[in-house]
Design an enzyme around this catalytic site. Sequence first.
Site, short mmCIF file in Angstrom:
data_model
loop_
_atom_site.label_atom_id
_atom_site.label_comp_id
_atom_site.label_asym_id
_atom_site.label_seq_id
_atom_site.Cartn_x
_atom_site.Cartn_y
_atom_site.Cartn_z
N LEU A 155 0.83 -1.21 0.00
CA LEU A 155 0.00 0.00 0.00
C LEU A 155 0.87 1.26 0.00
O LEU A 155 0.75 2.11 -0.89
CB LEU A 155 -0.92 -0.02 1.23
CG LEU A 155 -1.78 1.22 1.46
CD1 LEU A 155 -2.67 1.51 0.25
CD2 LEU A 155 -2.63 1.06 2.72
N TYR A 156 1.73 1.36 0.99
CA TYR A 156 2.58 2.56 1.12
C TYR A 156 3.52 2.70 -0.07
O TYR A 156 3.62 3.77 -0.69
CB TYR A 156 3.37 2.45 2.43
CG TYR A 156 4.44 3.50 2.60
CD1 TYR A 156 4.13 4.85 2.56
CD2 TYR A 156 5.77 3.14 2.84
CE1 TYR A 156 5.12 5.82 2.74
CE2 TYR A 156 6.75 4.09 3.01
CZ TYR A 156 6.42 5.44 2.95
OH TYR A 156 7.39 6.39 3.12
#
Length: 248
Positions: A155-156
């Site tokens: 995600l990041y």
Amino acid sequence: MTSELAGTKALVTGATSGIGRATAMELAGLGAHVVVSGRDENRGNQVVEEIRSAGGQAWFVATDLHDAATARALARAAKEQLGQVDVLVNTAGIYPFGPTEQIAEEQFDAVYSLNVKAPYFLVAELAPEMAMRGRGAIVNVTTMVAEFGAAGFSLYGSSKAAMVLLTKSWAAEYGPSGVRVNAVSPGPTRTEGTASMGDALDQLARGGPAGRPGSVEEITEAIIFLVSDRASFIHGAVLPVDGGRVAV
Ligand code: NAP
């Protein structure tokens, strides 16, 4: 106080903590007039006080960045305070990690809203005016995990990988008008935000030649360089400041 950036008008997001705060303080120390932004009034006012007591000029604008409207409102407030914005440093970011199957949709949206959407619309609001004046510098703070696949960082890492491409897109779009857009890609760095990681931060840093986490000053040094005229021929670059981690 040296005055390499005397009178330059700068907006720094995420300037209430860590890398952003150090960047705001360094910019002000070099003579820039700085809008310090973040959500936390106490921390924001503290940064402004520190800058002012060192003889610099700064103002705090509290903003919870999460969509186009909040990004555009911050950009407008900064212009109102400073007259214009010559330098934008996109530092505000969150970096939750975990297995893809455990990421909730709300968390996905929060990460992309702050890490991608907010800088996108800050640039949309500010870069065209920099281009009209024929001068400006934008630095996006990405991350080493935007450069390689790492379990737990889907995600990041992907949100910052979007910023890597946007850095190059904006260099193509606004560079010919005199706006330099670049990125700094830090490795693990000791900040308030990573304090809770403890030894895990050292472990993450161990794979690189430097073998240790970075300090905010080491990251800020690269941001200031890219903002300054010393980087006048640098457009669309992603500068790793990660102790060599992505190189080996
Ligand atoms: P930090 O200490 O956690 O500070 C994060 C900053 O973002 C704070 O100023 C915070 O301000 C602001 N922020 C968070 N949510 C916000 C929101 N919704 N609206 C507006 N501002 C918000 O961060 P850091 O460790 O210095 O990291 C700064 C940047 O470097 C991030 O983009 C991060 O992804 C990147 N980076 C960090 C590392 C590292 O190891 N530290 C490594 C690679 C990349 P308030 O709390 O006042 O809202």
